[in-house]
Every structure is written in structure tokens, then in C-alpha cells.
Design an enzyme around this catalytic site. Structure first.
Site, mmCIF file in Angstrom:
data_model
loop_
_atom_site.group_PDB
_atom_site.id
_atom_site.type_symbol
_atom_site.label_atom_id
_atom_site.label_comp_id
_atom_site.label_asym_id
_atom_site.label_seq_id
_atom_site.Cartn_x
_atom_site.Cartn_y
_atom_site.Cartn_z
ATOM 1 N N ASN A 1 -10.294 -0.006 0.121
ATOM 2 C CA ASN A 1 -8.831 0.108 0.184
ATOM 3 C C ASN A 1 -8.273 -0.424 -1.135
ATOM 4 O OD1 ASN A 1 -6.089 -0.369 0.587
ATOM 5 N ND2 ASN A 1 -6.328 -1.007 2.715
ATOM 6 N N CYS B 1 0.813 -1.233 0.000
ATOM 7 C CA CYS B 1 0.000 0.000 0.000
ATOM 8 C C CYS B 1 0.841 1.276 0.000
ATOM 9 C CB CYS B 1 -0.956 0.003 1.185
ATOM 10 S SG CYS B 1 -2.051 -1.417 1.193
ATOM 11 N N HIS C 1 -3.209 7.182 2.645
ATOM 12 C CA HIS C 1 -3.642 5.901 2.073
ATOM 13 C C HIS C 1 -4.997 5.531 2.679
ATOM 14 C CE1 HIS C 1 -4.118 1.795 1.161
ATOM 15 N NE2 HIS C 1 -3.724 1.345 2.324
HETATM 16 O O1 UT7 Z 1 -3.751 -1.199 3.526
HETATM 17 C C1 UT7 Z 1 -2.682 -1.659 4.303
HETATM 18 C C2 UT7 Z 1 -2.899 -1.307 5.703
HETATM 19 N N1 UT7 Z 1 -4.145 -1.865 6.163
HETATM 20 C C3 UT7 Z 1 -4.705 -1.395 7.225
HETATM 21 O O2 UT7 Z 1 -4.209 -0.438 7.774
HETATM 22 C C4 UT7 Z 1 -5.913 -2.077 7.782
HETATM 23 C C5 UT7 Z 1 -5.856 -2.038 9.290
HETATM 24 N N2 UT7 Z 1 -6.876 -2.797 9.993
HETATM 25 C C6 UT7 Z 1 -8.191 -2.487 9.969
HETATM 26 O O3 UT7 Z 1 -8.621 -1.637 9.210
HETATM 27 C C7 UT7 Z 1 -9.108 -3.190 10.940
HETATM 28 O O4 UT7 Z 1 -8.335 -3.895 11.890
HETATM 29 C C8 UT7 Z 1 -10.113 -4.160 10.270
HETATM 30 C C9 UT7 Z 1 -11.140 -3.377 9.473
HETATM 31 C C10 UT7 Z 1 -9.355 -5.128 9.377
HETATM 32 C C11 UT7 Z 1 -10.844 -4.952 11.330
HETATM 33 O O5 UT7 Z 1 -11.503 -4.060 12.218
HETATM 34 P P1 UT7 Z 1 -11.346 -4.236 13.799
HETATM 35 O O6 UT7 Z 1 -12.170 -3.200 14.422
HETATM 36 O O7 UT7 Z 1 -9.864 -4.232 14.102
HETATM 37 O O8 UT7 Z 1 -12.001 -5.634 14.043
HETATM 38 P P2 UT7 Z 1 -11.366 -6.946 14.715
HETATM 39 O O9 UT7 Z 1 -10.370 -7.580 13.811
HETATM 40 O O10 UT7 Z 1 -10.945 -6.633 16.106
HETATM 41 O O11 UT7 Z 1 -12.638 -7.864 14.787
HETATM 42 C C12 UT7 Z 1 -13.744 -7.531 15.637
HETATM 43 C C13 UT7 Z 1 -14.805 -8.591 15.462
HETATM 44 C C14 UT7 Z 1 -14.258 -9.999 15.584
HETATM 45 O O12 UT7 Z 1 -15.233 -10.797 16.220
HETATM 46 P P3 UT7 Z 1 -15.144 -11.118 17.795
HETATM 47 O O13 UT7 Z 1 -13.845 -11.846 17.985
HETATM 48 O O14 UT7 Z 1 -15.158 -9.786 18.495
HETATM 49 O O15 UT7 Z 1 -16.359 -11.943 18.061
HETATM 50 C C15 UT7 Z 1 -14.121 -10.449 14.141
HETATM 51 O O16 UT7 Z 1 -14.218 -11.843 13.996
HETATM 52 O O17 UT7 Z 1 -15.361 -8.489 14.154
HETATM 53 C C16 UT7 Z 1 -15.310 -9.767 13.502
HETATM 54 N N3 UT7 Z 1 -15.176 -9.544 12.079
HETATM 55 C C17 UT7 Z 1 -16.234 -9.333 11.289
HETATM 56 N N4 UT7 Z 1 -17.552 -9.282 11.538
HETATM 57 C C18 UT7 Z 1 -18.379 -9.027 10.510
HETATM 58 C C19 UT7 Z 1 -14.050 -9.487 11.334
HETATM 59 N N5 UT7 Z 1 -14.356 -9.241 10.055
HETATM 60 C C20 UT7 Z 1 -15.704 -9.138 9.993
HETATM 61 C C21 UT7 Z 1 -16.617 -8.879 8.975
HETATM 62 N N6 UT7 Z 1 -17.936 -8.829 9.260
HETATM 63 N N7 UT7 Z 1 -16.216 -8.659 7.698
#
Ligand code: UT7
Length: 335
Positions: free
Chosen positions: A286, A114, A256
Site C-alpha cells: 500500500n 490515501c 487504491h
Molecule cells: O490505505 C488506507 C486504507 N487502508 C485500508 O483500507 C486497510 C484496511 N484494513 C486491512 O487491510 C486489514 O484490516 C488489515 C490487513 C490491516 C488486517 O487484516 P484483518 O484480516 O482485518 O486482521 P485483524 O486486524 O482482524 O487481525 C487478525 C489477527 C489478530 O490476531 P487475533 O486477535 O485474531 O489473535 C491480529 O493480532 O491477526 C493478527 N495480526 C497479525 N498476525 C500476523 C495483525 N497483524 C498481523 C501480522 N502478522 N502482521
């Protein structure tokens, strides 16, 4: 000494729009989760058979047009930043150069995920400032839809396809559009946080077969989130210091488009109002190496920028890599 000046900006998005609701029919997810966690409402995915090089060629053509140039223009260097090249070998850039009629131009790919567009911009600006070329084309292009696992809802709802390109030319020191400085960095100890585990020499050389999912893109989102905020903020502040700008002199921050929450956090770290942080993630998701030129073009087309205003670009991605660029905004119309 020659100076590198932004002279044209072009973009291309595949016509297929994929909404959150459509993804909710394919994965255990919802419009509400995707919107609140990422800010994304829809993204574009390439049609079957449409490659990164196809998107890059169209964006490159439009950037040339925006600069008042045609296919076959006198361009000495083409750099394509991509995570999703047309083939593992050769690079995508020589083919794109040939399709744009850029005869004998130096052409190569940059793999900085990215951060790729900022890395490519720096390489092209250096080539101009060193007097090696008078004009360069920089393209960020991606077809992430080809590397997203059908079993991974987290990555599949985030990434989109698209391409954005800029033309850089030799110009004067005080010309709007001038690239004034860069800050680039990496931390390979975080290489596992964003990767495609299989398909390279690490896995092939082991002689071990890989699981099917290992050929897809993986990301440890939570850890990456923290790095993204910290690295883009620190890189931006380091660059501002080196070019002698204070944050309040920055007209717009173009980060980004990783996540709306990340963009807001970076603006906050820099002490900028969030309305000075350009966002178009809602419409395109993204798009990795394509994200900064796509965001620039959307905001420029909406009349958000004034010629001569100070702009700060910042990116973070797999590697880990990060990079920032400082420029003044030129008087151009994106195509
Ligand atoms: O481009 C290169 C750089 N990339 C980035 O900078 C991306 C950085 N990361 C992010 O943007 C975020 O971490 C994400 C959008 C990928 C994830 O968001 P988050 O708020 O960090 O969520 P999380 O990974 O902590 O997951 C929270 C919950 C989990 O469930 P439990 O364990 O709380 O029950 C996940 O399993 O959300 C669940 N989850 C989803 N639920 C519905 C993960 N993906 C999904 C989904 N739909 N698509």
C-alpha cells in the site's frame, strides 16, 4: 471550454525491496499471514536519507518525459499529494517544482492520505478547465517507511514507498485521456481510525508530552476495511451515475491498492469481473497517495489498457476521505 487530458505518466520506486520473509525476521508475522490477509508479497522502502521529495522529483521528471517534455517545461501548476512531506513546513511541492525547473509554477501539497492522488488530480483538472493553467503536474509520493512504528506489525507489513506522477494538459473534448468527472467526499468523524496522534498542534498545543509511538502512523484496520469497501463502492457508483456510464462500460477499475481483498470486494459491489480490477499490491504494498499512478503505470506497461477505453479510479484514506475519477485512457507510454 478547455478540457483536462492525461498526457504523460511516470513512476519511481526506491531500489530497496523488502520481502515478507524479511519482515518475518523483524516482526511476529509470516509470509503466509501477509499474503492471505493483504495480497502483498513485497514492497519498496526508501534508502536512509531518501525523502518523499526525492521520489516525487524523479517520478515527475519521468512523467514529463512520458509527455515528451523535459525539465523546465511550461507547467503552471504542481500538486504533490503526500502523507509524508519532507518537512511539516514548508510544503514539499515548491522544492520539487524548483528541482524540475518549473520556474514560478504554483506549487502546493495536498494532505488527503490515501485519497490524495485523486484529490490532487481533481484540483489540477479544475485549474485547466477554468483556464488558469495550460499544463499541470500531479504527483503522489510517499515514504511511509519513515512513519511506521517498529512496534506495530500490522501497519509495518502493509505500507510501501514510491511515487507516481501524471501530466495534464489542455485538450479537446473527444481526445483520449480526457478527465470527465470526479466524486470527492470526507467524514471527519472517523479521523481517529487513521492518524499520527502526535506532532501536530492538537498534541503540541496541549502542552503534554507524547509517547514515542504516538509519532508513528496508526490504523484501526478492521474498521477501516469496512469503510474502504463501502466508500469506494458508493463513490464509484455516484460518479458513474453523474458521467452517465454503466458499470459494464468500464474497461478497468483502478482502485487504491489498500488490500487485495478490498479491491475484490469493491469490484464485486460494482458488478465487475475481478480481472477488470487492476492490482499491483503484490509487488509494492500500500503506497497511499502513490498507489493509483503506480498501478496505472504497471498495467499500462503490460499493455492492459486500450486507448479510448473508459477508466474508473477510486481511492479511500485517512480523514476519512474518498474520491473517484472517470477518464478515457490516452495513447501514452509510461516511463
Ligand atoms: O490505505 C488506507 C486504507 N487502508 C485500508 O483500507 C486497510 C484496511 N484494513 C486491512 O487491510 C486489514 O484490516 C488489515 C490487513 C490491516 C488486517 O487484516 P484483518 O484480516 O482485518 O486482521 P485483524 O486486524 O482482524 O487481525 C487478525 C489477527 C489478530 O490476531 P487475533 O486477535 O485474531 O489473535 C491480529 O493480532 O491477526 C493478527 N495480526 C497479525 N498476525 C500476523 C495483525 N497483524 C498481523 C501480522 N502478522 N502482521
Amino acid at each position: 471550454m478547455p478540457y483536462a487530458v492525461l498526457q504523460g505518466l511516470g513512476t519511481y520506486l526506491p531500489t530497496r525491496r523488502v520481502t515478507n520473509d524479511e519482515l518475518a525476521g523483524l516482526f511476529d508475522t509470516s509470509d503466509e499471514w501477509i499474503t492471505t490477509r493483504t495480497g502483498i508479497k513485497e514492497r519498496c522502502w526508501a534508502e536512509p536519507g531518501q525523502s518523499t521529495g526525492d521520489l516525487a522529483t524523479e517520478a515527475g521528471r519521468r512523467a514529463l518525459k512520458s509527455a515528451g517534455l523535459d525539465d523546465g517545461a511550461d507547467v503552471g501548476l504542481l500538486v504533490v499529494a503526500t502523507t509524508t512531506p519532507d518537512h511539516p513546513c514548508p510544503g514539499t511541492a515548491p522544492d520539487v517544482a524548483a528541482r524540475l525547473g518549473l520556474a514560478n509554477a504554483a506549487a502546493y501539497d495536498i494532505s488527503a492520505v490515501c485519497s490524495g492522488f485523486v484529490y490532487a488530480l481533481e484540483a489540477a483538472a479544475n485549474a485547466i478547465q477554468a483556464g488558469r493553467v495550460e499544463r499541470a503536474l500531479v504527483i503522489g509520493a510517499e515514504t511511509y517507511s519513515t512513519i511506521l512504528s517498529p512496534n506495530d506489525r500490522t501497519t509495518s507489513v502493509i505500507f510501501g514507498d514510491g511515487a507516481g506522477a501524471v501530466v495534464l494538459s489542455c485538450g479537446a473534448a473527444d481526445e483520449p485521456g480526457r478527465l470527465l468527472g470526479f466524486d470527492l467526499g470526507s467524514d471527519g468523524t472517523g479521523k481517529d481510525l487513521i492518524q499520527i496522534p502526535a506532532g501536530g498542534s492538537r498534541q503540541r498545543g496541549s502542552g503534554l508530552a507524547a509517547a514515542e509511538d504516538d509519532y508513528y502512523f496508526t490504523m484501526q484496520g478492521k474498521k477501516v476495511f469496512a469503510h474502504a469497501v463501502h466508500r469506494m463502492s458508493d463513490s464509484s457508483l455516484a460518479l458513474l451515475k453523474s458521467v452517465g456510464w454503466t458499470p459494464d462500460q468500464v474497461g478497468h477499475l483502478v482502485g487504491h491498492q489498500a488490500n487485495l481483498r478490498i479491491l475484490r470486494a469493491v469490484a464485486e459491489q460494482l458488478g465487475l469481473d475481478t480481472d477488470r480490477a487492476v492490482t499491483n499490491i503484490e509487488k509494492v504494498g500500500n503506497t497511499s497517495a502513490a498507489s493509483i499512478p503506480l498501478a496505472l503505470a504497471d498495467a499500462a506497461a503490460a499493455g492492459a489498457f486500450q486507448p479510448g477505453e473508459r477508466m474508473l479510479l477510486t481511492a479511500f484514506g485517512g480523514g476519512l476521505t474518498w474520491g473517484s475519477a472517470a477518464l478515457t485512457w490516452p495513447d501514452i507510454t509510461p516511463v
